[in-house]
Design a protein around this motif. Structure first.
Motif, PDB file in Angstrom:
ATOM      1  N   ASN A   1       0.667  -1.319   0.013  1.00 38.07           N
ATOM      2  CA  ASN A   1       0.080   0.041   0.029  1.00 38.07           C
ATOM      3  C   ASN A   1       0.782   1.549  -0.040  1.00 38.07           C
ATOM      4  OD1 ASN A   1      -2.457  -1.496   0.497  1.00 38.07           O
ATOM      5  ND2 ASN A   1      -1.781  -1.928   2.335  1.00 38.07           N
ATOM      6  N   GLY A   2       2.006   1.122   0.145  1.00 37.34           N
ATOM      7  CA  GLY A   2       3.017   2.496   0.046  1.00 37.34           C
ATOM      8  C   GLY A   2       2.977   3.375  -1.043  1.00 37.34           C
ATOM      9  N   ALA A   3       3.616   4.296  -1.038  1.00 38.03           N
ATOM     10  CA  ALA A   3       3.423   5.373  -2.231  1.00 38.03           C
ATOM     11  C   ALA A   3       4.049   4.739  -3.466  1.00 38.03           C
ATOM     12  CB  ALA A   3       3.634   6.705  -1.679  1.00 38.03           C
ATOM     13  N   LEU A   4       5.303   4.244  -3.027  1.00 38.86           N
ATOM     14  CA  LEU A   4       6.218   3.720  -4.206  1.00 38.86           C
ATOM     15  C   LEU A   4       5.418   2.652  -5.082  1.00 38.86           C
ATOM     16  CD1 LEU A   4       8.871   3.635  -5.649  1.00 38.86           C
ATOM     17  CD2 LEU A   4       9.572   1.996  -3.885  1.00 38.86           C
ATOM     18  N   MET A   5       4.836   1.906  -4.299  1.00 42.36           N
ATOM     19  CA  MET A   5       4.095   0.757  -4.909  1.00 42.36           C
ATOM     20  C   MET A   5       2.989   1.190  -5.850  1.00 42.36           C
ATOM     21  SD  MET A   5       4.077  -2.293  -5.857  1.00 42.36           S
ATOM     22  CE  MET A   5       5.523  -3.032  -4.777  1.00 42.36           C
ATOM     23  N   ARG A   6       2.149   2.156  -5.318  1.00 38.99           N
ATOM     24  CA  ARG A   6       1.227   2.832  -5.994  1.00 38.99           C
ATOM     25  C   ARG A   6       1.712   3.312  -7.191  1.00 38.99           C
ATOM     26  NH1 ARG A   6      -0.409   4.957  -0.893  1.00 38.99           N
ATOM     27  NH2 ARG A   6       0.249   6.912  -1.220  1.00 38.99           N
ATOM     28  N   ASP A   7       2.648   4.168  -7.256  1.00 35.90           N
ATOM     29  CA  ASP A   7       3.073   4.747  -8.177  1.00 35.90           C
ATOM     30  C   ASP A   7       3.718   3.767  -9.315  1.00 35.90           C
ATOM     31  OD1 ASP A   7       2.692   7.385  -7.596  1.00 35.90           O
ATOM     32  OD2 ASP A   7       4.821   7.709  -6.689  1.00 35.90           O
ATOM     33  N   ALA A   8       4.319   2.627  -8.816  1.00 40.57           N
ATOM     34  CA  ALA A   8       4.706   1.724  -9.589  1.00 40.57           C
ATOM     35  C   ALA A   8       3.643   0.789 -10.212  1.00 40.57           C
ATOM     36  CB  ALA A   8       5.773   0.664  -8.789  1.00 40.57           C
ATOM     37  N   THR A   9       2.770   0.910  -9.835  1.00 43.75           N
ATOM     38  CA  THR A   9       1.695  -0.091 -10.346  1.00 43.75           C
ATOM     39  C   THR A   9       0.488   0.949 -10.995  1.00 43.75           C
ATOM     40  OG1 THR A   9       0.391  -0.394  -8.314  1.00 43.75           O
ATOM     41  CG2 THR A   9       2.015  -2.202  -8.808  1.00 43.75           C
ATOM     42  N   ALA A  10       0.540   2.020 -11.079  1.00 40.32           N
ATOM     43  CA  ALA A  10      -0.363   2.777 -11.633  1.00 40.32           C
ATOM     44  C   ALA A  10       0.122   3.022 -13.278  1.00 40.32           C
ATOM     45  CB  ALA A  10      -0.420   4.405 -11.234  1.00 40.32           C
ATOM     46  N   CYS A  11      -0.806   2.661 -14.101  1.00 36.67           N
ATOM     47  CA  CYS A  11      -0.720   2.780 -15.597  1.00 36.67           C
ATOM     48  C   CYS A  11      -0.489   4.284 -16.175  1.00 36.67           C
ATOM     49  CB  CYS A  11      -1.859   1.797 -16.268  1.00 36.67           C
ATOM     50  SG  CYS A  11      -1.543   1.847 -17.971  1.00 36.67           S
ATOM     51  N   LYS A  12       0.314   4.852 -15.654  1.00 38.29           N
ATOM     52  CA  LYS A  12       0.830   6.217 -15.984  1.00 38.29           C
ATOM     53  C   LYS A  12       1.455   6.483 -17.244  1.00 38.29           C
ATOM     54  CE  LYS A  12       0.502   7.930 -11.108  1.00 38.29           C
ATOM     55  NZ  LYS A  12       1.376   8.854 -10.101  1.00 38.29           N
ATOM     56  N   PRO A  13       1.337   7.505 -18.155  1.00 38.48           N
ATOM     57  CA  PRO A  13       2.010   7.644 -19.218  1.00 38.48           C
ATOM     58  C   PRO A  13       3.718   7.666 -18.759  1.00 38.48           C
ATOM     59  CG  PRO A  13       0.272   9.038 -19.307  1.00 38.48           C
ATOM     60  CD  PRO A  13       0.208   8.362 -18.095  1.00 38.48           C
ATOM     61  N   GLY A  14       4.517   7.194 -19.632  1.00 37.63           N
ATOM     62  CA  GLY A  14       5.742   7.177 -19.251  1.00 37.63           C
ATOM     63  C   GLY A  14       6.470   5.947 -18.530  1.00 37.63           C
ATOM     64  N   THR A  15       5.540   5.315 -17.824  1.00 40.39           N
ATOM     65  CA  THR A  15       5.964   3.962 -17.115  1.00 40.39           C
ATOM     66  C   THR A  15       5.982   2.885 -17.987  1.00 40.39           C
ATOM     67  OG1 THR A  15       3.740   3.449 -16.494  1.00 40.39           O
ATOM     68  CG2 THR A  15       4.951   4.872 -15.008  1.00 40.39           C
ATOM     69  N   PHE A  16       6.928   1.824 -17.564  1.00 41.90           N
ATOM     70  CA  PHE A  16       6.877   0.773 -18.196  1.00 41.90           C
ATOM     71  C   PHE A  16       5.503  -0.219 -18.467  1.00 41.90           C
ATOM     72  CE2 PHE A  16       7.211  -4.061 -17.972  1.00 41.90           C
ATOM     73  CZ  PHE A  16       7.772  -4.301 -19.174  1.00 41.90           C
ATOM     74  N   LEU A  17       4.729  -0.169 -17.330  1.00 45.79           N
ATOM     75  CA  LEU A  17       3.405  -0.640 -17.324  1.00 45.79           C
ATOM     76  C   LEU A  17       2.541   0.078 -18.576  1.00 45.79           C
ATOM     77  CD1 LEU A  17       1.469  -2.636 -16.258  1.00 45.79           C
ATOM     78  CD2 LEU A  17       0.616  -0.791 -14.635  1.00 45.79           C
ATOM     79  N   HIS A  18       2.542   1.388 -18.618  1.00 44.87           N
ATOM     80  CA  HIS A  18       1.669   1.831 -19.706  1.00 44.87           C
ATOM     81  C   HIS A  18       2.259   1.646 -21.027  1.00 44.87           C
ATOM     82  CE1 HIS A  18       0.435   5.578 -22.122  1.00 44.87           C
ATOM     83  NE2 HIS A  18      -0.756   5.419 -21.259  1.00 44.87           N
ATOM     84  N   GLU A  19       3.450   1.823 -21.044  1.00 44.18           N
ATOM     85  CA  GLU A  19       4.137   1.360 -22.663  1.00 44.18           C
ATOM     86  C   GLU A  19       3.559   0.068 -22.926  1.00 44.18           C
ATOM     87  OE1 GLU A  19       8.399   0.810 -24.214  1.00 44.18           O
ATOM     88  OE2 GLU A  19       8.236   2.017 -22.880  1.00 44.18           O
ATOM     89  N   THR A  20       3.647  -0.784 -21.938  1.00 44.67           N
ATOM     90  CA  THR A  20       3.383  -2.397 -22.362  1.00 44.67           C
ATOM     91  C   THR A  20       1.794  -2.547 -22.506  1.00 44.67           C
ATOM     92  OG1 THR A  20       5.089  -3.121 -20.966  1.00 44.67           O
ATOM     93  CG2 THR A  20       3.507  -4.668 -21.454  1.00 44.67           C
ATOM     94  N   ALA A  21       1.018  -2.044 -21.499  1.00 45.48           N
ATOM     95  CA  ALA A  21      -0.541  -2.429 -21.571  1.00 45.48           C
ATOM     96  C   ALA A  21      -0.891  -1.661 -22.730  1.00 45.48           C
ATOM     97  CB  ALA A  21      -1.131  -1.595 -20.296  1.00 45.48           C
TER      98      ALA A  21
END
Length: 582
Positions: free
Chosen positions: A500-520
């Motif tokens: 639930n920490g802030a780092l994990m929230r940022d890491a798992t949010a599908c925001k432009p510029g992140t690896f997750l957003h690029e992949t998804a």
């Protein structure tokens, strides 16, 4: 109602995926591999080639396997080994691109090439400087209000030293004898002073204990008050070592109540009883008391004993407190560097850093009372380390290219007895699973997710945020013995911070510029997107049951691929497999 059932399915599938990942990690300890033949070790002494040193490590370890009648595990796969060596040498998992680059290299010596490239990288310097900073001044050193220590100064000294591949004996001498100002940018700056500033209490007790423990592998701290009950160290040895630090003084530069900087200097020591510098003795002669500058300690029998600078091996130096007569720290550094303990102590520590266990437990408690598990190997590596000029990079290279480091973490019936967690002596017949350090975990999360890139923050800002995140480990997980926990070991507060920490929230949010957003949001089909996430987080492709569970999550999200990918990404980053070095 339909929406509720979808969410229920999603939760069930997410939990099932997490269980599957944890089950996969547990299975790492249940397989076996064939035994290899052993050969006698060559005689050590002069500097041998790197290949010969690695070969001797392998042969001596294999001899121990044969003696213990255990069979070593198979070698780790290239992907497993690649992830492991990135974590150990540069403090983070490989990025997806780096993993693919290694997989594409078909050269026979690709592992050696990767090790050499990592050892020459800036990431190696930054990670090892971080490891040594925690070792020398802990995770809190330089972070408290009105501290005497500059953490930035300590790290700059270590980064500069590691970038120059400064010989270890030179580093030890500089740390013990350092004088100068603690903060970068100040006139007379010498970042090495921060080691002693962090440990220099009024009587130098911590400096005595930590210098002996870190550089000599000797735990003499218990002998401060009495002879050690379980080994040969005596109370007089502690205070003899302590007397070396009595010419050392920190000078503060203040502005109001704030400490702007601290200068560590050598100054004359008049003796603990502080007699007048010149006094008339009973014989009517003038005596220079500083020439016999003693310290005093009480025995358990309430006897007051005088002590003078005496090394742990009994070597005594001049008693004068005048720096111009005898610079005690200079003499101590000479004795430490010439000591038979110096090379084995650092070899034992480096072996432990990369293989999870040293040749003794604890790693910094060596001596006849605590014999090494592989004495011939320890002695051989210590001789070769000296013969190669105390080269820390070379020592690391030998260890990570050795066979025991390259073994799978999967155990089996043939080496089931090789279980240090149950108190058994480590045989290194498999790679022991261990938790990432807090620093490795933080950097790995950033590499996997690119969460910091999405924020657009600069280097200084990222360092500030990193220190804030790491501070949670000190607050939550510090010990009562002036030591600090440095592993992420899955306690409830740690697990909550991860989930639930802030780092994990940022890491798992599908925001432009992140690896997750690029992949998804990319053009790959859904199965390939899932595969990308597994490779980025775990350096492996998903297994059949994991693909099936991911498909159920996608179905539950009714075509909302980014949302499904967020769920899968959260599970992967919170899995045991992600936070383990394996």
């Amino acid at each position: 109602m339909q929406e509720s059932r979808s969410h229920q399915w999603m939760r069930i599938a997410t939990l099932a995926l997490l269980v599957a990942l944890r089950g996969g990690v547990a299975a790492l300890a249940e397989e076996r591999a064939p035994q290899n033949a052993t050969q006698p070790a060559p005689a050590s002494g002069s500097a041998q080639s790197d290949a010969d040193v690695v070969g001797t490590i392998d042969r001596l370890i294999a001899t121990a396997w044969k003696d213990a009648e255990v069979s070593p595990s198979d070698m780790a796969t290239d992907a497993e080994w690649c992830r492991r060596v990135y974590l150990d040498l540069v403090g983070r998992i490989p990025s997806l691109e780096e993993l693919q680059q290694f997989a594409a290299d078909k050269a026979k010596e690709r592992r050696t090439k990767l090790v050499d490239r990592l050892l020459e990288s800036d990431d190696y310097i930054y990670h090892q400087a971080s490891v040594w900073t925690v070792m020398l001044i802990g995770r809190t050193g330089g972070t408290e209000p009105r501290t005497l220590v500059s953490r930035d100064g300590m790290q700059k000294y270590l980064r500069d030293s590691l970038a120059a591949n400064k010989p270890y004996d030179v580093m030890v001498r500089e740390l013990i004898t350092a004088t100068g100002v603690n903060k970068p940018g100040e006139e007379g700056f010498n970042g090495a002073v921060n080691f002693l500033l962090d440990n220099l209490d009024a009587d130098g007790v911590q400096a005595t204990a930590k210098t002996s423990r870190l550089f000599l592998g000797l735990q003499v701290q218990c002998t401060q008050c009495h002879n050690h009950p379980f080994n040969e160290w005596k109370q007089n040895q502690f205070w003899g070592m302590n007397a070396f630090f009595r010419q050392t003084r920190p000078l503060r530069t203040r502005e109001g109540n704030d400490i702007l900087s601290v200068q560590l200097v050598d100054e004359d020591f008049p003796g603990q009883d502080r007699p007048p510098r010149d006094s008339i003795g009973a014989d009517g002669q003038v005596h220079d008391a500083v020439k016999e500058a003693a310290i005093y300690y009480d025995t358990r029998e309430a006897t007051l004993i005088a002590a003078f600078p005496t090394f742990v091996d009994g070597t005594e130096i001049g008693h004068s407190g005048y720096v111009t007569d005898v610079n005690r720290r200079q003499e101590l550094s000479r004795l430490v560097i010439e000591s038979e303990y110096l090379a084995p102590a650092i070899v034992n520590r480096i072996w432990s850093q990369y293989l999870g266990y040293g040749f003794t437990r604890p790693v910094d408690d060596m001596g006849p009372h605590n014999p090494a598990s592989h004495p011939e190997l320890l002695e051989f590596l210590a001789v070769q380390f000296q013969a190669h000029g105390y080269d820390l990079k070379r020592l690391a290279r030998w260890v990570v290219l050795s066979r025991p480091y390259g073994l799978s973490s999967r155990g089996g019936k043939g080496n089931a007895v090789d279980d240090p967690t149950s108190g058994e002596t480590p045989l290194f017949s498999r790679f022991y699973l261990r938790q990432m350090t807090a620093e490795q975990l933080y950097e790995s999360l950033l590499v996997a997710t690119a969460a910091d890139k999405a924020t657009g923050s600069n280097f200084d800002e990222r360092q500030r945020v990193k220190q804030q995140w790491l501070a949670q480990f000190t607050v939550e997980f510090g010990t009562d013995e002036n030591e600090e926990a440095n592993t992420f070991n899955g306690t409830i507060p740690q697990a909550l911070m991860m989930m639930n920490g802030a780092l994990m929230r940022d890491a798992t949010a599908c925001k432009p510029g992140t690896f997750l957003h690029e992949t998804a949001t990319g053009k790959l089909d859904d199965d390939k997107k899932v595969e990308q996430l597994y490779l980025a987080a775990l350096s492996r492709r998903p297994k059949g049951n994991e693909v099936a569970l991911a498909s159920k999550l996608l179905a539950a999200r009714k075509g909302n691929v980014p949302a499904a990918m967020e769920d899968i990404w959260w599970v992967l980053l919170n899995s045991n497999e992600f936070i383990l070095v394996h």
